[in-house]
Enzyme design. Structure first.
Site, short mmCIF file in Angstrom:
data_model
loop_
_atom_site.label_atom_id
_atom_site.label_comp_id
_atom_site.label_asym_id
_atom_site.label_seq_id
_atom_site.Cartn_x
_atom_site.Cartn_y
_atom_site.Cartn_z
N GLU A 1 -3.78 -1.93 -3.18
CA GLU A 1 -3.10 -0.94 -2.35
C GLU A 1 -1.64 -1.34 -2.44
O GLU A 1 -1.26 -2.42 -1.99
CB GLU A 1 -3.67 -1.06 -0.94
CG GLU A 1 -3.35 0.09 -0.04
CD GLU A 1 -2.15 -0.21 0.80
OE1 GLU A 1 -1.07 0.25 0.39
OE2 GLU A 1 -2.26 -0.90 1.80
N CYS B 1 3.52 0.84 4.19
CA CYS B 1 3.10 1.37 2.89
C CYS B 1 2.92 2.88 2.96
O CYS B 1 2.98 3.57 1.96
CB CYS B 1 1.82 0.69 2.44
SG CYS B 1 0.52 0.72 3.67
P1 NDP Z 1 4.54 -8.95 -3.09
O1 NDP Z 1 3.80 -8.09 -4.00
O2 NDP Z 1 5.57 -9.85 -3.64
O3 NDP Z 1 3.56 -9.87 -2.26
C1 NDP Z 1 2.34 -9.38 -1.75
C2 NDP Z 1 1.38 -10.54 -1.59
O4 NDP Z 1 1.11 -11.08 -2.88
C3 NDP Z 1 1.94 -11.67 -0.78
O5 NDP Z 1 0.91 -12.25 -0.02
C4 NDP Z 1 2.44 -12.63 -1.83
O6 NDP Z 1 2.50 -13.95 -1.37
C5 NDP Z 1 1.35 -12.46 -2.86
N1 NDP Z 1 1.72 -12.92 -4.17
C6 NDP Z 1 2.88 -12.74 -4.83
N2 NDP Z 1 2.82 -13.29 -6.04
C7 NDP Z 1 1.59 -13.85 -6.15
C8 NDP Z 1 0.93 -14.60 -7.16
N3 NDP Z 1 1.51 -14.85 -8.31
N4 NDP Z 1 -0.32 -15.02 -6.92
C9 NDP Z 1 -0.94 -14.75 -5.77
N5 NDP Z 1 -0.35 -14.06 -4.78
C10 NDP Z 1 0.90 -13.62 -4.97
O7 NDP Z 1 5.13 -8.05 -2.00
P2 NDP Z 1 6.09 -8.45 -0.82
O8 NDP Z 1 5.24 -8.62 0.36
O9 NDP Z 1 7.03 -9.55 -1.13
O10 NDP Z 1 6.91 -7.13 -0.78
C11 NDP Z 1 7.68 -6.75 -1.89
C12 NDP Z 1 7.65 -5.26 -2.04
O11 NDP Z 1 6.32 -4.80 -2.12
C13 NDP Z 1 8.22 -4.52 -0.88
O12 NDP Z 1 9.58 -4.47 -0.94
C14 NDP Z 1 7.57 -3.21 -1.05
O13 NDP Z 1 8.26 -2.44 -1.97
C15 NDP Z 1 6.21 -3.53 -1.58
N6 NDP Z 1 5.20 -3.54 -0.55
C16 NDP Z 1 4.35 -2.53 -0.50
C17 NDP Z 1 3.41 -2.50 0.46
C18 NDP Z 1 2.42 -1.44 0.50
O14 NDP Z 1 1.46 -1.56 1.22
N7 NDP Z 1 2.59 -0.35 -0.21
C19 NDP Z 1 3.29 -3.51 1.48
C20 NDP Z 1 4.25 -4.55 1.33
C21 NDP Z 1 5.13 -4.56 0.33
P3 NDP Z 1 3.89 -14.65 -1.04
O15 NDP Z 1 4.47 -13.95 0.12
O16 NDP Z 1 3.48 -16.04 -0.71
O17 NDP Z 1 4.73 -14.55 -2.26
#
Ligand code: NDP
Length: 673
Positions: A258, A297
């Site tokens: 998602e 989101c």
């Molecule tokens: P990310 O995609 O960077 O992170 C989402 C989750 O993935 C976090 O728990 C993060 O952990 C984890 N993650 C990142 N890299 C890895 C990896 N290599 N292996 C395992 N887990 C990983 O999103 P963010 O939360 O930083 O948000 C960034 C952007 O994502 C926002 O600006 C927005 O555009 C979008 N977003 C969209 C959402 C939606 O529901 N549509 C919700 C939130 C964000 P960690 O924090 O430890 O890096």
């Protein structure tokens, strides 16, 4: 001030931050507040603990046991939600944001707990759909069943909903009978950690059912197999990276995503200024832009309005947004808090600049912050207008994850739908209209591109739940850009953590596997009339065959005049004969049902407390005066309901003197234990 140490919960132990820990800053002041992560986390031990301790313990229980556990977890969180509110302010969230994240998450647990008990069996195997007839004589049948996956669900969550994001995945997973390893986004993991502590301290879950990774996951995903599920919420880039993991691809590990979504809201052509719909549209859009500071989101990124109304929309929206009080979320007057981090602020401003290449900024404001707050991750609402959305691209594919949205005009409904679909697959599009034809056209044209279509107007606005709120009963997820995944949606969401298997075999086999009697399976005579037997004494397949009763013309006449049902088929022989269904005057179907009750009932006070309904009634063959009927009553299924009684579902058939089936239905009674 010492940094709060945010631990992981791994293989039954709390593990404090260690080498590789990251510092987490307050969204409000930018000051460091916590530290999380430990490179030495033993991910193999965690997987082993989930698979070999948590999974077997959960699978020993039935759906109803697990549903009760989920309810108890919800109650434990409710009792301590003030602590969660207090911890959440530093993520930038206001008290009304907390209601969405914390209360919304707990509410999701309660809905799954209740659906689990009402819609799933009081056993371990879920029957998916009805029995399929695979042979002429009914000795070989098919039934789809779902059983829990025997691995672990790895839940990777976004920063924006540290509580709801965990619970909306955890509830269906636990209900399915699968252990979970939760990995919140590091930025807000201190709130998730507290929620996990509260759940573990309540001592409701078996060991290994719930583990937590605060910080990085290490190489956990490299050790997943076909019994595991990854359920991810976050950015499209991370989703792509994680789902391309060769181990995930090679082992066909289920990957539910998602991710970013360029959601839209369409103002219907009927919703002119001055109508309740126009005002509602402005209110919904402004709310979506500012709730959680636009970090949702499902937030509305594209505002699609009839071309002649664009100016009025911009004017009304700007007026409303200008009243947004931005500031410390702990302050009750604050309507919009901060983004989660300085990094997110920089990202949102950069994305807004990209949108600005194709659209003119028509509203923003000075947040007017000073002191400590000057270093917080505050961003004011920013409204853009894109004059040529057909030739623009970035407004349709750039998700500024903050209070940023773009107005665009449409010529006609086809154009509005085409613009909404330019998001390339979204979680939700809303439509504000009072015109059902417009609504139907939008569903037909945009349904394939959207996981949810939210329609609102003067009739539903008082009770509607809001464009941006995914509900546990309804599917959350969307195609394409939105990740192609699906979560929640009631029992549908539970099935993501189970394997569906097509089981084929004899009626007896299917009845024993599913705990539900199937026509053709063994019928046993009980030691006494089944209505004298308590819930726990009745066995599946226990059958009563009644004596027969002849239906007379006097019975038909009497029933007709007594009830007032003098329909011609029961009263007028010539008229009935002209009807292709009847040989002449026939008995009322309801007369037959009443006679059936008279034949099978045991009149004395006993364990049958009430007759609560009747399902799937079919009349197959008419009964004329002189025919006789008899009843077969078989225990089909039993479901525990309360501490005092459970529901018994009886399969009932009425047959005539030639053993032809006259009627068939399922009777529901509540029986004392
Ligand atoms: P990310 O995609 O960077 O992170 C989402 C989750 O993935 C976090 O728990 C993060 O952990 C984890 N993650 C990142 N890299 C890895 C990896 N290599 N292996 C395992 N887990 C990983 O999103 P963010 O939360 O930083 O948000 C960034 C952007 O994502 C926002 O600006 C927005 O555009 C979008 N977003 C969209 C959402 C939606 O529901 N549509 C919700 C939130 C964000 P960690 O924090 O430890 O890096």
């Amino acid at each position: 001030m010492a940094l709060q140490q945010i631990s992981s919960f791994a293989a039954g132990q709390w593990v404090a931050p260690g080498a590789g820990a990251r510092t987490i800053a307050s969204a409000i002041t930018g000051a460091p507040i916590a530290s999380a992560g430990n490179d030495a986390l033993d991910v193999l031990a965690m997987l082993d603990h989930a698979r070999n301790t948590g999974g077997p313990a959960l699978r020993k229980l039935g759906f109803h046991d697990r549903a009760r556990m989920i309810k108890a977890l919800g109650q434990a969180l409710t009792a301590r939600k003030a602590e969660l509110y207090a911890a959440s302010f530093d993520t930038g969230a206001t008290q009304s944001d907390h209601l969405i994240d914390i209360d919304g998450g707990i509410g999701t647990m309660f809905v799954f707990a209740s659906k689990g008990r009402r819609e799933m069996p009081d056993g371990q195997i879920y029957l998916d759909g009805e029995v399929e007839q695979l042979s002429r004589n009914g000795t070989f049948l098919g039934q789809h069943v779902c059983t829990p996956l025997q691995g672990v669900a790895v839940h990777i969550n976004a920063f924006n909903f540290p509580v709801w994001g965990m619970l909306e995945k955890l509830a269906p997973t636990l209900l399915a009978g699968v252990p979970s390893i939760v990995k919140p986004a590091t930025n807000s993991c201190y709130v998730t950690e507290l929620a996990v502590r509260i759940m573990l301290e309540a001592d409701i879950l078996p060991a290994g059912a719930l583990q937590l990774v605060s910080g990085g996951l290490g190489d956990m995903l490299d050790h997943l197999d076909c019994q595991d599920v990854v359920s991810f919420t976050g950015s499209a880039d991370t989703a792509l990276k994680l789902r391309s993991n060769p181990v995930i691809l090679q082992n066909a590990v289920r990957f539910v995503a998602e991710q970013d979504s360029l959601n839209a809201s369409i103002l219907g052509p009927d919703a002119e200024p001055g109508t309740p719909e126009f005002d509602l549209f402005i209110k919904e859009v402004a709310r979506e832009m500012t709730t959680k500071a636009g970090q949702k989101c499902t937030a509305i990124r594209r505002i699609i309005a009839p071309q002649p109304r664009v100016e009025a929309v911009i004017e009304a929206l700007s007026a409303r947004l200008s009243k947004t009080v931005i500031g410390d979320p702990r302050d009750e007057a604050t309507r919009m808090g901060a983004l989660v981090s300085g990094g997110q602020k920089a990202d949102v401003l950069a994305k807004a600049a990209i949108i600005g290449q194709e659209a003119e900024q028509v509203f923003t404001m000075d947040p007017g912050l000073s002191g400590d707050l000057a270093n917080g991750a505050f961003v004011p609402p920013m409204l853009f207008h894109c004059a040529d959305p057909d030739h623009a691209q970035r407004v349709h594919d750039t998700e500024a994850f903050g209070p940023v949205s773009t107005v665009m005009g449409y010529r006609d409904m086809d154009h509005a739908v085409a613009l909404a679909n330019r998001g390339g697959g979204s979680l939700v599009t809303s439509l504000i209209t009072h015109d059902a034809d417009v609504a139907r056209d939008v569903v037909m044209g945009a349904g394939a591109f959207h996981g949810r279509i939210y329609i609102n107007n003067r009739d539903s606005m008082k009770e509607s739940t809001g464009h941006g709120s995914p509900l546990p009963h309804m599917v959350h997820g969307g195609p394409g850009r939105a990740g192609g995944g699906e979560e929640m949606g009631g029992v549908r969401g539970v099935k993501h953590y189970m394997q569906r298997t097509a089981v084929q075999g004899s009626p007896e086999m299917l009845a024993r596997i599913g705990g539900k009697w199937v026509p053709g399976a063994t019928e046993v005579a009980g030691p006494a009339h089944p209505f004298t037997r308590r819930y726990d004494e009745l066995s599946i397949g226990e059958t009563l065959n009644t004596a027969s009763r002849t239906v007379t013309m006097d019975d038909i006449e009497h029933f007709a005049h007594f009830t007032g049902d003098t329909f011609y088929a029961h009263m007028d022989d010539a008229a009935a004969k002209r009807n292709p269904f009847f040989p002449g005057r026939v008995a009322h179907g309801y007369l037959l049902l009443s006679f059936a009750a008279g034949l099978f009932v045991e009149p004395n006070e006993g364990p049958v407390l009430a007759n609560t309904g009747l399902d799937g009634l079919r009349f197959m063959k008419p009964v004329s005066a002189g025919d006789s009927i008899k009843v077969r009553l078989t225990v089909k299924k039993k479901t525990r309901r309360t501490d005092e009684y459970g529901e018994v579902r009886w399969h009932v058939t009425l047959t005539n003197q030639d053993d032809e089936m006259v009627a068939e239905y399922e009777l529901l009674t509540m029986n004392a234990y």
